[in-house]
Design a protein around this motif. Structure first.
Motif, PDB file in Angstrom:
ATOM      1  N   LEU A 198     -23.732 -17.198  45.665  1.00 57.89           N
ATOM      2  CA  LEU A 198     -24.814 -16.873  44.748  1.00 57.89           C
ATOM      3  C   LEU A 198     -25.681 -18.102  44.536  1.00 57.89           C
ATOM      4  CD1 LEU A 198     -22.760 -14.956  42.070  1.00 57.89           C
ATOM      5  CD2 LEU A 198     -24.192 -13.987  43.840  1.00 57.89           C
TER       6      LEU A 198
ATOM      7  N   LEU B 144     -17.411 -11.316  51.227  1.00 60.54           N
ATOM      8  CA  LEU B 144     -18.379 -10.273  50.910  1.00 60.54           C
ATOM      9  C   LEU B 144     -17.790  -9.073  50.203  1.00 60.54           C
ATOM     10  CD1 LEU B 144     -20.096 -10.373  54.394  1.00 60.54           C
ATOM     11  CD2 LEU B 144     -21.110 -11.171  52.279  1.00 60.54           C
TER      12      LEU B 144
ATOM     13  N   ASN C  83     -19.911 -19.753  45.979  1.00 60.67           N
ATOM     14  CA  ASN C  83     -19.591 -18.342  45.784  1.00 60.67           C
ATOM     15  C   ASN C  83     -20.631 -17.398  46.364  1.00 60.67           C
ATOM     16  OD1 ASN C  83     -21.670 -18.478  43.980  1.00 60.67           O
ATOM     17  ND2 ASN C  83     -20.445 -18.136  42.151  1.00 60.67           N
TER      18      ASN C  83
ATOM     19  N   THR D 111     -31.375 -12.912  44.449  1.00 58.19           N
ATOM     20  CA  THR D 111     -31.999 -14.168  44.873  1.00 58.19           C
ATOM     21  C   THR D 111     -33.348 -13.936  45.542  1.00 58.19           C
ATOM     22  OG1 THR D 111     -30.123 -14.080  46.359  1.00 58.19           O
ATOM     23  CG2 THR D 111     -30.411 -16.095  45.123  1.00 58.19           C
TER      24      THR D 111
ATOM     25  N   LYS E 161     -22.421  -3.291  45.133  1.00 53.56           N
ATOM     26  CA  LYS E 161     -21.608  -4.432  44.724  1.00 53.56           C
ATOM     27  C   LYS E 161     -21.795  -5.639  45.635  1.00 53.56           C
ATOM     28  CE  LYS E 161     -18.168  -1.484  42.569  1.00 53.56           C
ATOM     29  NZ  LYS E 161     -16.946  -0.716  42.806  1.00 53.56           N
ATOM     30  N   THR E 162     -22.130  -5.414  46.896  1.00 53.03           N
ATOM     31  CA  THR E 162     -22.397  -6.560  47.762  1.00 53.03           C
ATOM     32  C   THR E 162     -23.890  -6.848  47.836  1.00 53.03           C
ATOM     33  OG1 THR E 162     -22.221  -5.040  49.604  1.00 53.03           O
ATOM     34  CG2 THR E 162     -20.353  -6.480  49.219  1.00 53.03           C
TER      35      THR E 162
ATOM     36  N   ALA F 230     -12.802 -12.547  39.616  1.00 50.21           N
ATOM     37  CA  ALA F 230     -12.722 -11.706  40.811  1.00 50.21           C
ATOM     38  C   ALA F 230     -11.511 -12.059  41.676  1.00 50.21           C
ATOM     39  CB  ALA F 230     -14.004 -11.835  41.611  1.00 50.21           C
ATOM     40  N   GLU F 231     -11.306 -13.340  41.913  1.00 50.27           N
ATOM     41  CA  GLU F 231     -10.245 -13.720  42.834  1.00 50.27           C
ATOM     42  C   GLU F 231      -8.869 -13.412  42.254  1.00 50.27           C
ATOM     43  OE1 GLU F 231     -10.379 -17.765  44.052  1.00 50.27           O
ATOM     44  OE2 GLU F 231      -9.052 -17.400  45.755  1.00 50.27           O
TER      45      GLU F 231
ATOM     46  N   LYS G   2      -1.642 -14.931  53.107  1.00 51.54           N
ATOM     47  CA  LYS G   2      -2.463 -13.806  53.567  1.00 51.54           C
ATOM     48  C   LYS G   2      -3.109 -14.141  54.903  1.00 51.54           C
ATOM     49  CE  LYS G   2      -3.560 -12.480  48.883  1.00 51.54           C
ATOM     50  NZ  LYS G   2      -4.585 -12.613  47.851  1.00 51.54           N
TER      51      LYS G   2
ATOM     52  N   ARG H 104     -16.968  -9.861  34.882  1.00 47.22           N
ATOM     53  CA  ARG H 104     -17.556  -9.353  36.107  1.00 47.22           C
ATOM     54  C   ARG H 104     -18.984  -9.876  36.275  1.00 47.22           C
ATOM     55  NH1 ARG H 104     -16.010  -4.845  39.301  1.00 47.22           N
ATOM     56  NH2 ARG H 104     -16.695  -5.529  41.343  1.00 47.22           N
TER      57      ARG H 104
ATOM     58  N   LEU I  30     -25.683 -25.279  44.003  1.00 52.62           N
ATOM     59  CA  LEU I  30     -24.550 -24.726  43.251  1.00 52.62           C
ATOM     60  C   LEU I  30     -23.226 -24.856  43.993  1.00 52.62           C
ATOM     61  CD1 LEU I  30     -26.455 -21.613  41.982  1.00 52.62           C
ATOM     62  CD2 LEU I  30     -25.596 -23.453  40.555  1.00 52.62           C
TER      63      LEU I  30
ATOM     64  N   TYR J 154     -14.285  -8.178  45.490  1.00 55.27           N
ATOM     65  CA  TYR J 154     -13.803  -9.296  44.681  1.00 55.27           C
ATOM     66  C   TYR J 154     -13.925 -10.626  45.426  1.00 55.27           C
ATOM     67  CZ  TYR J 154     -11.832  -5.317  42.305  1.00 55.27           C
ATOM     68  OH  TYR J 154     -11.673  -4.113  41.677  1.00 55.27           O
TER      69      TYR J 154
ATOM     70  N   LEU K 122     -28.628 -16.308  37.594  1.00 55.56           N
ATOM     71  CA  LEU K 122     -29.352 -15.184  38.196  1.00 55.56           C
ATOM     72  C   LEU K 122     -29.678 -14.085  37.177  1.00 55.56           C
ATOM     73  CD1 LEU K 122     -27.408 -14.921  41.557  1.00 55.56           C
ATOM     74  CD2 LEU K 122     -29.687 -15.857  41.190  1.00 55.56           C
TER      75      LEU K 122
ATOM     76  N   PRO L 167     -20.078 -14.744  37.382  1.00 59.16           N
ATOM     77  CA  PRO L 167     -20.626 -15.506  38.512  1.00 59.16           C
ATOM     78  C   PRO L 167     -22.154 -15.504  38.539  1.00 59.16           C
ATOM     79  CG  PRO L 167     -18.885 -14.041  39.273  1.00 59.16           C
ATOM     80  CD  PRO L 167     -19.117 -13.722  37.833  1.00 59.16           C
ATOM     81  N   TYR L 168     -22.742 -14.374  38.151  1.00 60.14           N
ATOM     82  CA  TYR L 168     -24.202 -14.262  38.185  1.00 60.14           C
ATOM     83  C   TYR L 168     -24.837 -15.040  37.043  1.00 60.14           C
ATOM     84  CZ  TYR L 168     -22.656 -10.747  41.382  1.00 60.14           C
ATOM     85  OH  TYR L 168     -22.022 -10.129  42.417  1.00 60.14           O
TER      86      TYR L 168
ATOM     87  N   ASP M 171     -10.039  -5.681  36.255  1.00 58.86           N
ATOM     88  CA  ASP M 171     -10.898  -6.363  37.234  1.00 58.86           C
ATOM     89  C   ASP M 171     -12.235  -6.798  36.642  1.00 58.86           C
ATOM     90  OD1 ASP M 171     -12.175  -3.980  37.058  1.00 58.86           O
ATOM     91  OD2 ASP M 171     -12.212  -3.561  39.214  1.00 58.86           O
TER      92      ASP M 171
ATOM     93  N   ARG N 247     -25.905  -9.428  45.408  1.00 61.01           N
ATOM     94  CA  ARG N 247     -26.001 -10.877  45.665  1.00 61.01           C
ATOM     95  C   ARG N 247     -27.298 -11.228  46.355  1.00 61.01           C
ATOM     96  NH1 ARG N 247     -19.927 -11.614  48.038  1.00 61.01           N
ATOM     97  NH2 ARG N 247     -19.041 -10.146  46.560  1.00 61.01           N
TER      98      ARG N 247
ATOM     99  N   ALA O 130      -6.023 -10.693  43.786  1.00 59.09           N
ATOM    100  CA  ALA O 130      -4.646 -11.082  44.104  1.00 59.09           C
ATOM    101  C   ALA O 130      -3.662 -10.335  43.221  1.00 59.09           C
ATOM    102  CB  ALA O 130      -4.480 -12.585  43.919  1.00 59.09           C
TER     103      ALA O 130
ATOM    104  N   ASP P   9     -23.398 -17.718  35.662  1.00 62.11           N
ATOM    105  CA  ASP P   9     -23.222 -19.139  36.004  1.00 62.11           C
ATOM    106  C   ASP P   9     -24.218 -19.605  37.060  1.00 62.11           C
ATOM    107  OD1 ASP P   9     -21.244 -19.369  34.197  1.00 62.11           O
ATOM    108  OD2 ASP P   9     -19.587 -19.220  35.619  1.00 62.11           O
ATOM    109  N   ALA P  10     -24.582 -18.703  37.966  1.00 62.30           N
ATOM    110  CA  ALA P  10     -25.535 -19.091  39.011  1.00 62.30           C
ATOM    111  C   ALA P  10     -26.976 -18.998  38.519  1.00 62.30           C
ATOM    112  CB  ALA P  10     -25.335 -18.204  40.244  1.00 62.30           C
TER     113      ALA P  10
END
Lengths: 420, 312
Positions: B60, B273, B58, A84, A76-77, A385-386, B83, A98, B66, B276, A107, A101-102, A380, A80, A390, A104-105
Motif C-alpha cells: 500500500l 495479494l 505491505n 493509490t 478485496k484485492t 491480517a497476517e 508453510k 481491517r 512506506l 489476508y 490512504l 493498513p489503509y 479477521d 489496493r 495463520a 497507516d498508509a
C-alpha cells in the motif's frame, strides 16, 4: 442502556432538524462528479446501493454520480490499486483492524470532523470500531448479529429448550448427538467460520477485554487462558458436536446439513437466515438464541461485524463525499437500506427503526440490551491480517486434529512474535 | 535504351543508410513490438521482483516511502517457514507426478492411432478435458471426491469400503488435486503424440517389421525414437504446467486443509495479494525462489534446443 438510547433519540430529534437545514444548504452547492466504488455485488445489496445513489442523486440534481459495483471478493484485492491510482470519492470497506493498513498508509481520509457533528451521536455504538489513532476514518452503514440459529422442531422433538449456560448447552448437544445428528453444522474450507467459534468461545471463557488484547497481539497464544478456551472447544469436538468433513465445505455447502436435519444448529451471522428460508425452513422451524454463558459472571459480548463507507485520501470531490456519508448514516436511509427487502440487517443509527423480522428483532434486542461486555467486529477484522490468516488455519486444524493443539499454538505464537 | 536505364541506376549512386542496411534492419523492426512487450511484461518485472523482495512493504502506498529495506531478511525468514517448506515439497510432488501425463498420453495416443469408424469422435472426447476450463475440471473433481455425495465414495460404498475424504485429508489432498490436473494434461500430451505419430516414417516401420520387430520392441526401438520431438515438447509443457499449478488448488482446496496443498505459486499469491496477504516483499521472495526453480528447467530446455539446432 435504555437511558442512553432515549438520550440519543432526543439528540437525534434535534439532529434531524439541523440535518434538514444542512441538506437544504448543500442542495444548491454540490456539483461536479461523485465517483463511488462499491463491493455490494450480491443482488440484494446491489439493489440497495443503486437505490441509495438514486435517492442521493434526487437530492442533488447538479451532481453527476458514477457508481461502480465490483465483485465482493475481487474488491478485496482491487482496493489496493484504486486507492493509490484512479481514486474514487467514496469506497466500501470494513471496520476495526481491517482498515488499519489503509489508515497507516495514509490512504483513507480522516473524517473526525464529520464525527464531531451532533447527528453522529446516534452512531456512538460504532465509534470505537471506526477509531484508529484517536481519529475516525469512515462511517458504518449496516451490521448484523451473530448467534446460534437452530432447528426449533428438532429441539421440540428431543424435548430440549434454548440453553443459557454452558452445562445446558453441553447437555442439549449430548441429546442431539445421541439422536444420531450433529449439534452444529459448519464449513471451514474458507477458514473464517472457525474464527466465529473461536470468537464466541474466547469471549465467553475469558471476556471481551482479554479477547481484544489477544487479537491485537498483546497476549501470547500459549497463555493459560487461551488453553482454557481451547479446552472448552475440545469438549465439543470430542463429543462429535460438529459435522464430519467440515474442512471440505464452504459455509453455504454446510447449510444443507441443517436443512435436512442432519445437524441441529449453526453458529453464524444473520445473513444465513435468507438462504435457510429459501431452502424451505419456515420461521416455526428456525429460531435463534444468544451464545450461552461459559464462565459465570463474565459480561456477555457479541460479534457484530460492521460494514462501512470511507473517503479515500486521494478523492477529488471530498465535499460531495462527506455529504454522501451524512446521507448514508441518516436515520431515514438506515431504515430503508436495512429493511427486509433491502439488506435485511440491523441499522447502525440508533434513531432508525428495525424492520419487523423475527431474527432482526431478536438480534437488535440482544445487541442493545444483553451485550454489556461490548461488541467485537469479528476475528479477521479485530486481528491483523497476517495473524488472522495463520490463526484461522490453526483453528481449522484444531477442529480436525485437536491433539495437535500444542503445535498449533506454538506456531501462532511464533507468528505473533514475528509481527512485533 | 539500355544506356538510359544504366544512367538512371547510376544516378541513384548514393542510397540512404536505411536502404543499404535494410536486410539487417528488417528483422529487428519486426521484432521490436515483441521485444518491447517482453521487456515490459517479463524482463523488467523479474528484476522488480528481486528488488521488492528486499523490502518489508505491505503493498500500500509508495514503497520507497512506506516500505523498509530489509536486505535478505525475507529469505532468511523463508528458511524457517513451515508453510514454505510444505509448498516446496508439494511443488516437487507436482513435478514428479505430473510427468505421468507423458506415458499416459503416449499410451492413449497409440490406442487411438488407428483407422476405425468414428475415431475422430473418440479422439475429440479424449481431448475434451484439455479444452474445458481448469476451473470446471476442479469443480468436477471436487464433486467427484465429495465425502458424502461424491461418485468416488458412492462407488467405494458398493464394495463396502468406508468413505474417504480425499480433499479433507492432509496426506491425500495434494495427490487428489494432482490427479485432477493429470486429466487435462494427459489429453494435451495425447494430442502432441497423435501429431507426432503422423510423422512416423512408414518405411522404417516396414523395414523393422521385415526384420521381425513387433510389440514392445517395435515401440521402444523404432516408434519412440521418432517421437523424440513430441516427447520433448510434452516434457516442456508438463514441467511448466506443474510449476504453474494454481487454479486447481484455488478451486479445489483453497490451499487447505490447513495449508497442506499449498504450492509456491499459491503461497506467493496468499502472502502478497490474497485476502489476508499484505506482505509484498515476502511474496516477492517466494516468487523469486519459484523463478529460480523454473530457471533451472528453462535453461535446460534452451540448452537442449540449442544443441539440437547445432546438430543439424
Amino acid at each position: 442502556m435504555r437511558s442512553i438510547i432515549k438520550a440519543s433519540a432526543v439528540a437525534l430529534g434535534l439532529a434531524s432538524v439541523s440535518a434538514t437545514a444542512l441538506f437544504a444548504d448543500a442542495h444548491s452547492q454540490l456539483t461536479g462528479d461523485l465517483i463511488i466504488f462499491s463491493d455490494m455485488s450480491n443482488p440484494a445489496p446491489r439493489a440497495v446501493m443503486e437505490g441509495m445513489v438514486e435517492r442521493f442523486g434526487e437530492l442533488h440534481p447538479d451532481l453527476n454520480i458514477e457508481l461502480t459495483v465490483i465483485d465482493r471478493e475481487a474488491y478485496k484485492t482491487q482496493i489496493r490499486n484504486f486507492l493509490t491510482a484512479n481514486t474514487p470519492d467514496v469506497a466500501n470497506w470494513y471496520a476495526a483492524n481491517r482498515m488499519r493498513p489503509y489508515v497507516d498508509a495514509g490512504l483513507f481520509e480522516d473524517i473526525s470532523d464529520l464525527w464531531a457533528e451532533p447527528e453522529m451521536e446516534a452512531l456512538a455504538s460504532t465509534r470505537g470500531a471506526m477509531t484508529i489513532n484517536g481519529a475516525q476514518w469512515g462511517v458504518p452503514y449496516t451490521y448484523y448479529q451473530w448467534g446460534v440459529y437452530y432447528r426449533a422442531d428438532i429441539f421440540a422433538e428431543l424435548g430440549l429448550s434454548e440453553p443459557s449456560t454452558w452445562a445446558e448447552e453441553l447437555a442439549n448437544c449430548q441429546a442431539i448427538v445421541d439422536s444420531g445428528r450433529a449439534c452444529y453444522t459448519i464449513g471451514t474450507k474458507f477458514l473464517w467460520t472457525a474464527g466465529g467459534w473461536f470468537d464466541y468461545l474466547n469471549l465467553r471463557t475469558n471476556g471481551y477485554d482479554f479477547h481484544m488484547q489477544l487479537t491485537s497481539g498483546e497476549i501470547p497464544w500459549t497463555d493459560e487462558r487461551v488453553l482454557a478456551t481451547f479446552a472448552n472447544w475440545r469438549t465439543l469436538v470430542d463429543m462429535g458436536a460438529f459435522v464430519d468433513d467440515h474442512q471440505t465445505y464452504s459455509w453455504q455447502e454446510a447449510l444443507p446439513f441443517m436443512v435436512n436435519g442432519d445437524a441441529a444448529a449453526y453458529l453464524m451471522g444473520n445473513f444465513a437466515v435468507a438462504p435457510l428460508r429459501e431452502a424451505g425452513l419456515t420461521d416455526d422451524q428456525l429460531d435463534f438464541y444468544q451464545f450461552v454463558e461459559i464462565t459465570p459472571g463474565i459480561p456477555l459480548a457479541e460479534d457484530a461485524p460492521t460494514d462501512t463507507f470511507h473517503i479515500p485520501a486521494g478523492a477529488a470531490n471530498k465535499d460531495a463525499a462527506r455529504e454522501f456519508l451524512r446521507f448514508v448514516v441518516s436515520p431515514e436511509n438506515q431504515t430503508i437500506i436495512n429493511s427486509g427487502d433491502g439488506l435485511g440487517q440491523l441499522p447502525v443509527n440508533a434513531g432508525a427503526s428495525v424492520d419487523d423480522d423475527k431474527f432482526l428483532n431478536q438480534g437488535f434486542e440482544m445487541l442493545s440490551t444483553n451485550s454489556p461486555g461490548g461488541v467485537a467486529q469479528f476475528f479477521d477484522r479485530d486481528a491483523s491480517a497476517e495473524m488472522a490468516a495463520a490463526a484461522m488455519e490453526g483453528f481449522q486444524e484444531f477442529m480436525v486434529f485437536p491433539e495437535n493443539l500444542d503445535d498449533i499454538l506454538e506456531r501462532l505464537e511464533e507468528t505473533r512474535i514475528n509481527m512485533q | 535504351m539500355s544506356e538510359t536505364a544504366h544512367t538512371a541506376r547510376n544516378a541513384d549512386h548514393n542510397p540512404s543508410w536505411l536502404y543499404r542496411n535494410r536486410q539487417s534492419i528488417a528483422p529487428w523492426l519486426f521484432l521490436t513490438p515483441g521485444l518491447i512487450f517482453f521487456a515490459f511484461y517479463v524482463i523488467i518485472p523479474v528484476f522488480q521482483s528481486f528488488y521488492i523482495s528486499t523490502f518489508d512493504w505491505n503493498g500500500l502506498g509508495d514503497m520507497s516511502e512506506l516500505g523498509a529495506q530489509v536486505g535478505l531478511a525475507n529469505y532468511v525468514e523463508l528458511m524457517d517457514d513451515r508453510k514454505f517448506h510444505t509448498s516446496l515439497i508439494n511443488n516437487v510432488k507436482w513435478l514428479v507426478l505430473y510427468l505421468l501425463a507423458i506415458p499416459a498420453g503416449l499410451f492413449i495416443s497409440l490406442f487411438l492411432n488407428q483407422t476405425v469408424k468414428g475415431i475422430r469422435l473418440y479422439k475429440s472426447l479424449f481431448f475434451f478435458p484439455f479444452v474445458i476450463s481448469q476451473v470446471v475440471v476442479g469443480l468436477v473433481f471436487t464433486w467427484f471426491y465429495d465425502p458424502k455425495f461424491g461418485l468416488l465414495n458412492v462407488a467405494l460404498g458398493w464394495f463396502g469400503i468406508d468413505s474417504i475424504n480425499v480433499l479433507g485429508d492432509p496426506t491425500l489432498a495434494t495427490y487428489g488435486v494432482i490427479l485432477a490436473g493429470l486429466w487435462p494434461q494427459t489429453a494435451y500430451c495425447m494430442i502432441l503424440y497423435l501429431t507426432g505419430l503422423n510423422a512416423v516414417d512408414p518405411e522404417q516401420v516396414e523395414a523393422a517389421r521385415l526384420d521381425g520387430a513387433k510389440g514392445v520392441r517395435m515401440l521402444w526401438h523404432v516408434i519412440i525414437p521418432q517421437l523424440k520431438p513430441a516427447t520433448f515438447i510434452a516434457f516442456v509443457v508438463t514441467i511448466i504446467g506443474a510449476l504453474r499449478s494454481f487454479d486447481l488448488i484455488s478451486i479445489m482446496t483453497n490451499g487447505g486443509p490447513f495449508g497442506s496443498t499449498r504450492v509456491l505459486s499459491f503461497y506467493m499469491f496468499e502472502k502478497s495479494l490474497g485476502e489476508y496477504g499484505l506482505r509484498m516483499g515476502y511474496g516477492a521472495a517466494i516468487a523469486v525462489v519459484l523463478f529460480l526453480i523454473m530457471l533451472v528447467f528453462i535453461v535446460y530446455f534452451l540448452w537442449s534446443m540449442y544443441q539440437e539446432e547445432r546438430g543439424r
